[in-house]
Design a protein around this motif. Sequence first.
Motif: not given
Length: 191
Positions: A14-18, A23-27, A52-56
């Motif tokens: 997943i970290k390789e794919e990432k 990162p974008r904002w989602y509702v 934490e690498d996926f959520f900002f």
Amino acid sequence: MSQDENENEEVKDIKEEKKELVPRWYVVHTYSGYENKVKTDLEKTIKNRELEDFFFNIVVPMEEQVEIKEGKRKTNLKKVFPGYVLVKMIVTEESWYIVRNTRGVTGFVGSGTDPIPLTDEEIRNMGFEEVPVNIDYDVKDSVRIMNGPLENFVGVVEEINKEKHKVKVLVSMFGRETPVDLEFSQVQKID
């Protein structure tokens, strides 16, 4: 291979794919009154699963509301969008699953399986994150006003305010220079 080793391999994949993902904002839609609980639970889950690498950022947008009651001024915080939480994240199968299955979450705003990110303009209008704006004109450049009451007027850029996304243009009206405040998008450089 043990379960822990298997999970570590998955996280590495997943970290390789990432690396290609932004990162974008989602509702996220929640049950009314659960916004802060969803935020807290999500933060705990992210920390526990080391994602934490996926959520900002996770935000429950609030605004101050001044109330005058019996001659006394009282300031309260009020939710701007009751029933919604904003999450800046990279969407993967796992990050999507974690948000979707947090207690109190009813789903993402968007079509069922595809969360739709907010546009840069929507984020800017909400004012909770600065989105850089690239403009192709500078102070002393000639510009044409593209819309509004002064549409098609030509003027010279006097000042640029990047924080407020405003530009001050000197426009010649009735024989004299008049400063006009405009949005960045209202003017276009004349070549």
